[in-house]
Design a protein around this motif. Structure first.
Motif, PDB file in Angstrom:
ATOM      1  N   PRO A 140      -8.523   2.888  -4.007  1.00  0.00           N
ATOM      2  CA  PRO A 140      -8.302   4.292  -3.656  1.00  0.00           C
ATOM      3  C   PRO A 140      -6.954   4.750  -4.198  1.00  0.00           C
ATOM      4  CG  PRO A 140      -7.989   2.892  -1.744  1.00  0.00           C
ATOM      5  CD  PRO A 140      -8.471   2.011  -2.847  1.00  0.00           C
ATOM      6  N   ALA A 141      -6.776   6.049  -4.211  1.00  0.00           N
ATOM      7  CA  ALA A 141      -5.546   6.594  -4.769  1.00  0.00           C
ATOM      8  C   ALA A 141      -4.336   6.084  -4.006  1.00  0.00           C
ATOM      9  CB  ALA A 141      -5.585   8.115  -4.718  1.00  0.00           C
ATOM     10  N   ASP A 142      -3.248   5.960  -4.700  1.00  0.00           N
ATOM     11  CA  ASP A 142      -2.013   5.501  -4.078  1.00  0.00           C
ATOM     12  C   ASP A 142      -1.453   6.558  -3.144  1.00  0.00           C
ATOM     13  OD1 ASP A 142      -2.183   3.240  -5.599  1.00  0.00           O
ATOM     14  OD2 ASP A 142      -0.967   4.072  -7.213  1.00  0.00           O
ATOM     15  N   VAL A 143      -0.566   6.099  -2.307  1.00  0.00           N
ATOM     16  CA  VAL A 143       0.177   7.041  -1.475  1.00  0.00           C
ATOM     17  C   VAL A 143       1.027   7.914  -2.397  1.00  0.00           C
ATOM     18  CG1 VAL A 143       1.915   7.265   0.318  1.00  0.00           C
ATOM     19  CG2 VAL A 143       0.283   5.384   0.385  1.00  0.00           C
ATOM     20  N   THR A 144       0.992   9.185  -2.179  1.00  0.00           N
ATOM     21  CA  THR A 144       1.787  10.084  -3.011  1.00  0.00           C
ATOM     22  C   THR A 144       2.772  10.841  -2.149  1.00  0.00           C
ATOM     23  OG1 THR A 144       0.192  11.845  -2.733  1.00  0.00           O
ATOM     24  CG2 THR A 144      -0.065  10.444  -4.661  1.00  0.00           C
ATOM     25  N   ARG A 145       3.678  11.467  -2.791  1.00  0.00           N
ATOM     26  CA  ARG A 145       4.586  12.325  -2.050  1.00  0.00           C
ATOM     27  C   ARG A 145       3.800  13.504  -1.537  1.00  0.00           C
ATOM     28  NH1 ARG A 145       8.529  11.960  -6.884  1.00  0.00           N
ATOM     29  NH2 ARG A 145       9.337   9.910  -6.456  1.00  0.00           N
ATOM     30  N   GLY A 146       3.926  13.746  -0.272  1.00  0.00           N
ATOM     31  CA  GLY A 146       3.202  14.874   0.287  1.00  0.00           C
ATOM     32  C   GLY A 146       4.096  16.079   0.411  1.00  0.00           C
ATOM     33  N   ARG A 206       3.087   9.414   6.390  1.00  0.00           N
ATOM     34  CA  ARG A 206       2.393   9.163   5.131  1.00  0.00           C
ATOM     35  C   ARG A 206       1.648   7.834   5.119  1.00  0.00           C
ATOM     36  NH1 ARG A 206       2.766  13.498   5.245  1.00  0.00           N
ATOM     37  NH2 ARG A 206       3.583  15.040   3.800  1.00  0.00           N
ATOM     38  N   PHE A 207       1.811   7.038   6.167  1.00  0.00           N
ATOM     39  CA  PHE A 207       1.067   5.775   6.227  1.00  0.00           C
ATOM     40  C   PHE A 207       0.639   5.527   7.666  1.00  0.00           C
ATOM     41  CE2 PHE A 207       0.425   1.272   6.832  1.00  0.00           C
ATOM     42  CZ  PHE A 207      -0.272   0.908   5.686  1.00  0.00           C
ATOM     43  N   ARG A 210      -9.254  -6.966   1.292  1.00  0.00           N
ATOM     44  CA  ARG A 210      -8.622  -5.698   0.879  1.00  0.00           C
ATOM     45  C   ARG A 210      -8.201  -5.757  -0.569  1.00  0.00           C
ATOM     46  NH1 ARG A 210      -5.931  -6.112   5.957  1.00  0.00           N
ATOM     47  NH2 ARG A 210      -7.236  -4.894   7.360  1.00  0.00           N
ATOM     48  N   ARG A 236      -1.903   7.491   3.284  1.00  0.00           N
ATOM     49  CA  ARG A 236      -2.852   6.393   3.208  1.00  0.00           C
ATOM     50  C   ARG A 236      -3.185   5.911   4.622  1.00  0.00           C
ATOM     51  NH1 ARG A 236      -3.907   2.550  -1.118  1.00  0.00           N
ATOM     52  NH2 ARG A 236      -5.703   1.425  -0.381  1.00  0.00           N
ATOM     53  N   HIS A 270      -5.192  11.732   3.514  1.00  0.00           N
ATOM     54  CA  HIS A 270      -5.231  11.485   2.077  1.00  0.00           C
ATOM     55  C   HIS A 270      -4.903  12.742   1.288  1.00  0.00           C
ATOM     56  CE1 HIS A 270      -7.115  10.822  -1.912  1.00  0.00           C
ATOM     57  NE2 HIS A 270      -6.407   9.732  -1.789  1.00  0.00           N
ATOM     58  N   LEU A 319       0.834  -1.213   0.000  1.00  0.00           N
ATOM     59  CA  LEU A 319       0.000   0.000   0.000  1.00  0.00           C
ATOM     60  C   LEU A 319       0.864   1.257   0.000  1.00  0.00           C
ATOM     61  CD1 LEU A 319      -2.893  -0.974   2.437  1.00  0.00           C
ATOM     62  CD2 LEU A 319      -3.005  -0.724  -0.042  1.00  0.00           C
ATOM     63  N   ALA A 320       1.988   1.187   0.704  1.00  0.00           N
ATOM     64  CA  ALA A 320       2.865   2.355   0.759  1.00  0.00           C
ATOM     65  C   ALA A 320       3.710   2.470  -0.500  1.00  0.00           C
ATOM     66  CB  ALA A 320       3.762   2.275   1.991  1.00  0.00           C
ATOM     67  N   ARG A 321       3.990   1.339  -1.128  1.00  0.00           N
ATOM     68  CA  ARG A 321       4.878   1.319  -2.287  1.00  0.00           C
ATOM     69  C   ARG A 321       4.251   0.498  -3.408  1.00  0.00           C
ATOM     70  NH1 ARG A 321      10.193   2.169  -1.870  1.00  0.00           N
ATOM     71  NH2 ARG A 321      10.004   2.030  -4.116  1.00  0.00           N
ATOM     72  N   ARG A 335      -2.945  14.894   2.004  1.00  0.00           N
ATOM     73  CA  ARG A 335      -1.517  15.209   2.077  1.00  0.00           C
ATOM     74  C   ARG A 335      -0.689  14.085   1.487  1.00  0.00           C
ATOM     75  NH1 ARG A 335      -1.002  18.347   7.790  1.00  0.00           N
ATOM     76  NH2 ARG A 335       1.134  18.495   7.097  1.00  0.00           N
ATOM     77  N   GLY A 336      -1.343  13.256   0.686  1.00  0.00           N
ATOM     78  CA  GLY A 336      -0.602  12.223  -0.029  1.00  0.00           C
ATOM     79  C   GLY A 336      -0.365  10.954   0.749  1.00  0.00           C
TER      80      GLY A 336
END
Lengths: 286, 584
Positions: free
Chosen positions: A257-263, B235-236, A108, B262, B257, A78-80, B259-260
């Motif tokens: 859902p959308a992937d984890v992105t760089r925040g 971020r997670f 999931r 999960r 979410h 999920l993180a990568r 802020r990128g």
């Protein structure tokens, strides 16, 4: 890359004749077929003889604790999402101590391949009954649980809603290779039940008998037919049907859902700092 | 961050300060459905809007939903971290609801009491006496001798409270609009009820408080933890619902979410920390939040995080008791578990949260330590902080999020190299960095080993992290009061709030509270306690866990222990009594 390139320098500590050798070989072949870059490969396991496998691969591997490979793999994937994540383990790791995580990983539907090497025994701790040990074995060897029916891993994952369930036998290398390849390619949680005899702690003659009980699914078998899949997964007739038991039609997959992105903080983008453009690009997979 | 700073010296306890009211305490008691929590929330919003400070705590029964509940709101002209005891105004819809709160609220001579007109009984003796006769207002709508649905009682009550506080009608309308603007019908009904009560105008006035005129921020401890973590690079997040920490996850579901990041709701706490370890193995800053029972389940994974040198932040909002205990009550009884829990020897860091404002800062420190030294960092909050709402200054300072040092191709050390305290992290995806993280003891390269000598040296290497951290966190503590004060109190976590007031009122006392509990800032404590005539350790733990932990680190033979369970925080009056008893 060749299958050999997926191996690490470590030599397996498995007993001679162990079915896990076949799985290691079939897995490296499948990874080679799919040309998965080794640095993009996440191999996760728990504890047990078969869980040692992740150390024999040239990958980012995680040999975690007993029964918890699926949560670790879920977090990683999920993180990568850019990584190919494969979980391997045994019947005790996955269907005794870790079984609580199985239906949740299934529902999931995270894009992970879960290969269970099922030898129906606890090998690492020297021969105790596992949740898949058959009644005759327990009775014959004087193990605990002679009045407890074994779990059928294929039926269990099917009934949890798994979108890909296959069964194979560690002694049939081309088939192991094919099933693992198909599973890794499946866009979602994929389960592969691999029958693998224990060379040391199973009853004499078990391996031969197990092999004889296997049969391939017929050519006209429809893996999208759920009812047929449950019938094929069933082993009450003393037969193990090998092949893709069930494959959910792609259109039935739920939107992810959308992937984890760089925040904004951008302190984790795996390969160097993010650029301005990346920071403002939702959906960037890092 | 405030370290080793003295408390503001505005008030020195002659008793004068408590009479020149700079704060007002409202105690609102009802049953499930009366909406006293919403009433308290609205009062807090209105206070913050005009630049007043405040703090609100709620009290429930063990069932969490339904049953009696109380909202205790203290509004003040400066920051408050302790709600106080003596109500300036008690509002109670049913006298029978009061019984559950025996001992946790009290009246004074001038307290205003508002009861329902249908209530014919008198206030219980234990509540104390007020010189004023109760105001009886018709909250309930009665038809043919039975209560029927009518105007919302909490909105009627809001009208009376605004009268008592001298707050403008328009401010209340704005609060209601803010809260229910998206539900016009409900809003109209509530405003009508509010207006009706507000117009009645017969409520005695409470001391008038003047705000700063700039809007302030209302936040609870769980929100502050969640937002502090996001600011620090989270971020997670994976978690499992549990009182009193669930709002950490709920806040992150709403806000991470964007802020990128999960959020995953895991199947249990084992999986929650497992996912966090997996995500962090992938190079992504990750956290979970839980309470005692969840921490128990996470214990094996804490060891895995430490052994595999994968950063993880674990927030534990402590609740009262073992097993299920008292989920909605507070305690400091997870200290042993946080510091010592788990099989085998492994390094971890434990931080303590003082209050809502501090929660944000401490999360930054947690990520800084875990991302720098690749180990689990536990942050101990508690129900008293987690579920209080506190009005705070607007957040202006933003720390830069910590960055995990990355291994890059050809750049040397193996993952578990013994040549440095923490080798650069090999993030999956980096070509050539492939290795195995193993819960098994391993060689510097990550290969499993059963070599006892190597195990010893690996332990030395891993525990070197704690020494390194200790050297850099030696001033991670706060002190209260003046250095010349002869009487000392050592405490941790949420005791900060009540001790801040205690020391203000009793200048003969000073207090020391560590921000980092493990490794403990012992040198700072040793320096601080010089010249003390007496020392007491104050904590909410039946076994006096903190006192015993200190005694394992330094000479505590002269110190007295003020420790109890019970689930409720210490009040000033209880402290007075116990410090008196504890006198050597």
């Amino acid at each position: 890359m060749n299958p050999k390139d997926y191996r690490s320098a470590l030599a397996p500590v498995w007993c001679p004749g162990c079915g896990d050798f076949g799985v290691l070989k079939g897995l490296t072949q499948a990874l080679s077929d799919l040309e998965v870059p080794t640095e993009k490969l996440g191999m996760i396991s728990g504890i047990g003889c078969s869980s040692r496998l992740v150390g024999y691969l040239n990958a980012y591997s995680f040999n975690s604790v007993h029964g918890r490979a699926l949560p670790v793999a879920t977090g990683l994937k999920l993180a990568r999402p850019d990584l190919t994540v494969v979980v391997v383990g045994g019947d005790g790791d996955g269907f005794s101590i870790g079984i609580g995580h199985v239906p949740h990983a299934v529902r999931r539907d995270v894009d992970i391949t879960y290969a269970v090497m099922d030898n129906g025994i606890y090998g690492l701790t020297k021969g105790q009954a596992s949740p898949t040990t058959e009644l005759e074995v327990k009775r014959g060897m004087g193990l605990a649980g002679v009045d407890e029916r074994p779990i059928n891993p294929a039926l269990f994952t099917l009934s949890s809603g798994c979108g890909f369930v296959a069964r194979t036998h560690a002694g049939n290398l081309p088939h192991v290779r094919q099933m693992l390849r198909e599973a890794i390619q499946h866009p979602g949680f994929a389960f592969v039940h691999i029958l693998a005899a224990c060379a040391t702690y199973q009853m004499p003659g078990y391996a031969e008998k197990l092999f004889q009980r296997c049969e391939m699914l017929p050519d006209d078998y429809d893996p999208t037919d759920f009812s047929a899949a449950t019938a094929a997964a069933d082993t009450t007739g003393d037969r193990f049907r090998l092949g893709i038991l069930y494959r959910r039609p792609v259109e039935q997959k739920l939107a992810a859902p959308a992937d984890v992105t760089r925040g904004r903080a951008d302190n984790w983008s795996p390969l160097g700092g993010a650029t301005e453009a990346e920071e403002t690009a939702p959906g960037d997979r890092g | 961050m405030e370290t080793g700073a003295n408390a503001p010296s505005t008030s020195r306890g002659t008793g004068e300060d408590r009479k020149t009211k700079k704060s007002v305490l409202l105690t609102l008691v009802g049953s499930g459905g009366d909406g006293v929590a919403l009433l308290g929330d609205l009062v807090m919003w209105m206070a913050a809007h005009q630049g007043l400070y405040g703090m609100m705590v709620q009290s429930y029964g063990p069932q969490i939903r339904g049953g009696e509940s109380a909202a205790i709101v203290r509004i003040a002209t400066e920051e408050v971290l302790y709600e106080g005891e003596e109500a300036d105004l008690l509002l109670c819809f049913r006298l029978s609801d009061l019984a559950r709160f025996r001992g946790s609220m009290r009246l004074h001579d001038g307290s205003v009491v508002i009861l329902d007109a249908v209530e014919e009984g008198t206030l219980p003796e234990w509540l104390g006496r007020t010189g004023r006769a109760p105001l009886r207002y018709p909250f309930a709508t009665i038809e043919e001798g039975r209560e029927v649905p009518g105007d919302p009682k909490n909105m009627l009550a809001l009208g009376l409270l605004c009268r008592a506080l001298g707050w403008a009608k328009g401010l209340a309308h704005a609060a209601l609009e803010h809260r229910f603007g998206h539900r016009p019908q409900l809003l109209a009904r509530d405003v009508a009820a509010f207006d009706r009560a507000f117009a009645s105008g017969e409520v005695p006035a409470l001391p008038r408080l003047v705000g700063r005129g700039v809007p302030l921020v209302v936040e609870n401890g769980n929100e502050a933890v969640a937002r502090g973590a996001m600011d620090a690079g989270l971020r997670f997040f994976a978690g499992y619902p549990i009182t009193p920490s669930s709002e950490v996850m709920e806040t992150l579901i709403d806000e991470l979410h964007g802020r990128g990041g999960r959020v995953v709701q895991a199947e249990d706490e084992i999986a929650a920390l497992g996912m966090v370890v997996g995500a962090s193995f992938g190079g992504v800053p990750a956290m979970t939040a839980t309470s005692g029972p969840g921490l128990s389940l996470m214990t094996e994974m804490m060891g895995l995080s430490s052994m595999t040198e994968v950063p993880a932040v674990i927030v534990d909002c402590q609740r009262a008791g073992p097993a299920t205990g008292m989920p909605s009550r507070t305690e400091q009884g997870d200290l042993y578990h946080a510091v010592y829990g788990g099989h085998g020897d492994f390094p971890r860091v434990v931080l303590g949260v003082f209050d809502v404002v501090h929660a944000r800062d401490v999360m930054h420190r947690a990520f800084l330590l875990s991302e720098t030294w690749h180990l689990p960092v536990l942050v101990l909050s508690d129900a008293y902080i987690a579920q209080r709402r506190q009005i705070r200054d607007p957040i202006i300072e933003t720390h830069e999020a910590p960055r995990r040092q990355r291994w890059t191709e050809g750049d040397g050390p193996s993952r578990f190299s013994m040549d440095q305290v923490t080798a650069p992290f090999r993030v999956p995806g980096t070509p050539g960095g492939q290795y195995m993280a193993a819960g098994l003891e391993h060689t510097p390269e990550g290969n499993p080993t059963a070599d006892g000598d190597l195990h010893q040296r690996m332990n030395e290497k891993r525990f070197l992290k704690l020494e390194t951290i200790a050297a850099r966190t030696r001033d991670w503590c706060r002190t209260l009061g003046v250095a010349a004060a002869p009487k000392g109190i050592v405490a941790w976590g949420s005791q900060y709030g009540v001790l801040r007031e205690w020391v203000r009122e009793h200048p003969e006392y000073r207090a020391f509270l560590p921000e980092i509990l493990h490794p403990f800032p012992l040198a700072a404590l040793t320096e601080w306690r010089k010249g003390l005539e007496s020392l007491a350790v104050v904590e909410l733990s039946y076994q006096a866990q903190f006192h015993h932990m200190l005694a394992s680190l330094t000479d505590m033979s002269g110190a007295r222990s003020i420790a109890r369970s019970g689930g409720l925080p210490f009040s000033l009056s209880e402290l007075a009594q116990r410090l008196e008893e504890a006198r050597p």
